[in-house]
Design an enzyme around this catalytic site. Structure first.
Site, PDB file in Angstrom:
ATOM      1  N   ASP A 158      46.440  42.065  37.438  1.00  9.02           N
ATOM      2  CA  ASP A 158      45.941  41.693  36.112  1.00  9.02           C
ATOM      3  C   ASP A 158      45.121  40.415  36.199  1.00  9.02           C
ATOM      4  O   ASP A 158      44.510  39.993  35.217  1.00  9.02           O
ATOM      5  CB  ASP A 158      47.106  41.482  35.132  1.00  9.02           C
ATOM      6  N   ASP A 204      50.187  53.182  33.283  1.00 10.26           N
ATOM      7  CA  ASP A 204      50.730  51.832  33.381  1.00 10.26           C
ATOM      8  C   ASP A 204      52.257  51.854  33.394  1.00 10.26           C
ATOM      9  O   ASP A 204      52.888  52.855  33.024  1.00 10.26           O
ATOM     10  CB  ASP A 204      50.221  51.011  32.182  1.00 10.26           C
TER      11      ASP A 204
HETATM   12  C1  GLA Z   1      49.017  45.955  31.645  1.00 10.20           C
HETATM   13  C2  GLA Z   1      47.869  46.350  32.537  1.00 10.20           C
HETATM   14  C3  GLA Z   1      46.579  45.879  31.918  1.00 10.20           C
HETATM   15  C4  GLA Z   1      46.424  46.483  30.546  1.00 10.20           C
HETATM   16  C5  GLA Z   1      47.622  46.145  29.691  1.00 10.20           C
HETATM   17  C6  GLA Z   1      47.590  46.901  28.389  1.00 10.20           C
HETATM   18  O1  GLA Z   1      49.188  44.587  31.634  1.00 10.20           O
HETATM   19  O2  GLA Z   1      48.036  45.862  33.816  1.00 10.20           O
HETATM   20  O3  GLA Z   1      45.497  46.213  32.741  1.00 10.20           O
HETATM   21  O4  GLA Z   1      46.263  47.868  30.666  1.00 10.20           O
HETATM   22  O5  GLA Z   1      48.841  46.472  30.349  1.00 10.20           O
HETATM   23  O6  GLA Z   1      48.676  46.627  27.612  1.00 10.20           O
END
Ligand code: GLA
Length: 700
Positions: A505, A441
């Site tokens: 997301d 990430d």
């Molecule tokens: C980001 C990612 C999510 C998740 C969160 C965890 O927003 O896109 O899918 O993994 O971080 O903190």
């Protein structure tokens, strides 16, 4: 003397004419041969009241030779040598590529322009490199790749977006002036995906001539499309260099990122099919060729609330649903109880996992699933041991306050100690545990990206690539997902070293229809992470029944993003059903040619995937149907001389509000000829808003 280079691919020709500098004369449909009189027939007149000479729109347009639009190169040597003019000194032509070397003896610069035309996919690749062959430093301001467009390319389609709203498209006329996108976010970004299309007026999914572009780069970029006052037009893209970011010492070379281009005379479908095949053949590498495993990712199921026994229960349920890879998301490392702390401390939180991670992984493996783990290596929280020990590792500028983003800061990957620490932590985790997948990430933008006081987005981006590459070398069996608050780092260059993207997301199936559509212009479904979320979507609070969620997720690299333990038996059975459906068709979904059909009803999204003998088509009703009766589904890509067995494979199981009586064929298998399907079409049932159906066609 004029020289021609003619590169040919399966369907296309690229003709480059070189006098002093190389200039593309044609990029599009195949030309059998270059006629002798082409030199005469392409000679441009010279207009009144302007320069007395013809100025080519070359592969690297020069301010110093009278190109008054964006030059391909900008820079200076302490205020001098700022308007270079080059002369081509050699042309190295191979079967599918050409390398031009150009020199400016005054400014003491050497340019190398590489152009390749992929023989199978017709995708063009271009990059430019500049070497400082003079004395002293050369400050490079810009080195972009320019590709011309014919004058009949007069409509633009560009991308915009934001968090939870990636890959949105916009159309505009392209007749005067132009379009410019500058990305200064330090990652590919949700806002400025580095891609655009230019085509003939009204080009659509299926129709029109289109030229598509994508810059493979995960840092800052500039991308523009310009119409000159003389009507000639071009697309130009390259890295956006901050002031003083790129200083070339004597003998040093800067390479621009690759610009990928593609032509189609069958609308956007022709572009996306070529880009997707190019990605399959040349960009993405899977450690082992195997079906893409169905995921369960824990994030929206449990967030930071980690309890190993409970997680094992989730894994048991996941396996029963048909999940093949189980991923523990954020929250597993020391002190990570919320988003404000602990990034950087990549050690297991023994308070949450007193028996270690091994029992969980063993359980996951025993259930027949692979195990994956979330990490965010480039980041550090202020409240972390790493920050307390090494505050100097933060990417930033001394003397200024830097805003945090998601309460976190970026680490300076060009700091070798920091780089080594991160490699060490990741290497240890991968060596210690049976992890075959990392969700990598990257959750904030780069503000004040300074390394030792100097601008460092370029260096940071290269160092990131190096970090991933070194990890790949040390653990070649591990797959990596590129996630960046969803789709903030989606591009060809990061995909050379990763295998999947978390597209967004936003798990709202309706929003996802648009996001996935935008993404599909460049990327094949097998790299597009698509998950079934819970009934009520966490990012929008919108509710969708399982049909809409299941159908939307199953056309990508499928997964589920929820807590199966808390779901009802009925929902779980439905997840199993969609997972099974995905598995039944994933051979086709993940290798076939994707296409979209221009809907008569603008509230529909119609897309499909075909191989030589079968086809799967999804019709999604995004909003209220435009008319009381749907238009027949006319399938243009069928083989008109063949016969097909046509069968409905999916439709909402709930009652229908808009339809009193279903067409009988929904419960039968039809036999129809290609020409019937193409010209007369298939009459569809009436779909309620936010629902979808899937039809399968098997060639007999
Ligand atoms: C980001 C990612 C999510 C998740 C969160 C965890 O927003 O896109 O899918 O993994 O971080 O903190």
């Amino acid at each position: 003397m004029t020289k021609f280079v003619h590169l040919q691919s399966k369907n296309h020709s690229l003709i480059i004419k070189t006098d002093r500098v190389p200039e593309i004369l044609h990029w599009g449909a195949k030309i059998a041969q270059i006629d002798e009189d082409l030199i005469l027939s392409t000679e441009r007149p010279i207009s009144q009241a302007r320069l007395d000479v013809d100025v080519p729109l070359s592969l690297c347009p020069e301010l110093g030779s009278g190109h008054f639009n964006a030059p391909g190169i900008e820079g200076h040597r302490q205020g001098y040598d700022w308007a270079p003019v080059f002369t081509c000194t050699s042309i190295d032509e191979q079967t599918n590529s050409v390398l031009f070397t150009l020199v400016d003896e005054v400014a003491k610069l050497e340019l190398k322009i590489e152009v390749m035309l992929n023989p199978d996919t017709d995708v063009l690749q271009k990059r430019t490199s500049v070497t400082n062959i003079g004395e002293g430093q050369y400050t490079l301001g810009k080195l972009s790749s320019t590709l011309p467009l014919p004058n009949h390319a007069n409509e633009l389609m560009t991308f915009h977006g934001r968090w939870c709203h990636e890959f949105q498209t916009q159309r505009q006329r392209f007749e005067h002036g132009g379009f410019m996108q500058e990305n200064r976010r330090g990652r590919t970004s949700h806002e400025n995906f580095p891609g655009l299309f230019v085509g003939t007026n009204g080009f659509s999914e299926q129709l029109g001539q289109v030229w598509g572009f994508h810059l493979g780069w995960s840092g800052n970029h500039q991308m523009r499309a310009d119409v000159r006052s003389d009507g000639r037009r071009f697309v130009q893209a390259g890295e956006l260099l901050l002031s003083g970011e790129m200083i070339l010492e004597e003998g040093e070379t800067y390479h621009s990122p690759w610009l990928y281009g593609c032509y189609s005379n069958t609308g956007l479908n022709g572009i996306s099919q070529r880009f997707q095949q190019f990605v399959r053949d040349n960009i993405v590498k899977f450690p082992v060729e195997k079906p893409r495993p169905v995921h369960l990712n824990t994030w929206e199921g449990i967030y930071f609330d980690h309890n190993p026994e409970y997680i094992m229960q989730m894994a048991t349920e996941a396996a029963e649903m048909g999940v093949e890879r189980f991923i523990i998301d954020d929250g597993w490392f020391i002190g990570r109880d919320g988003e404000r702390a602990a990034l950087g401390d990549w050690y297991l939180d023994m308070k949450k996992y007193p028996n270690g991670l091994e029992p969980v992984i063993e359980h996951v493996n025993q259930k027949g699933m692979e195990f994956g783990l979330w990490i965010e290596p480039e980041m550090v929280s202020q409240d972390s041991n790493l920050w307390r020990t090494h505050p100097e590792w933060v990417l930033g500028l001394q003397g200024y306050h830097q805003p945090s983003g998601r309460w976190q800061y970026v680490l300076d990957l060009q700091n070798q100690d920091c780089f080594n620490y991160l490699f060490g932590r990741l290497n240890d985790l991968l060596s210690l545990y049976n992890i075959t997948y990392l969700k990598w990430d990257m959750n904030r933008e780069l503000v004040q990206p300074g390394h030792q006081g100097r601008p460092a987005v370029h260096g940071q981006t290269e160092a990131l690539y190096r970090l991933v590459d070194e990890l790949n070398r040390a653990h070649p069996e591990v797959e990596i997902e590129s996630c960046s608050s969803g789709g903030g780092r989606i591009d060809f260059e990061i995909l050379k070293r990763t295998q999947r993207f978390w597209a967004s997301d936003c798990n709202d199936a309706l929003e996802r229809q648009a996001i996935q559509k935008g993404m599909s212009y460049f990327f094949p479904p097998e790299v597009m992470g698509a998950h079934i979320g819970p009934y009520e979507c966490h990012s929008t609070n919108r509710r969708h029944n399982i049909n809409m969620r299941g159908v939307t997720a199953l056309s990508g690299h499928m997964g589920v993003e929820l807590d199966p333990v808390k779901e009802s038996q009925q929902e779980k059975q439905a997840f199993s059903r969609y997972i099974a459906l995905h598995k039944q068709y994933r051979h086709l979904l993940h290798s076939g040619r994707c296409f979209r059909i221009d809907p008569v009803d603008k509230n529909q999204n119609i897309y499909g995937v075909e191989s030589d003998d079968e086809m799967l088509i999804t019709v999604c009703q995004l909003a209220m149907p435009d008319h009381a009766l749907p238009s027949p589904l006319r399938i243009s890509c069928v083989d008109v001389s063949a016969k097909y067995q046509v069968k409905l494979v999916e439709m909402p199981q709930t009652s229908f509000q808009l339809m009193k009586q279903r067409p009988q064929w929904l419960d039968k298998t039809l036999t129809l000829s290609g020409d019937n399907l193409k010209e007369i079409g298939l009459t569809l049932p009436i779909l309620d808003p936010e629902s979808a159906l899937i039809v399968h066609l098997q060639k007999i």
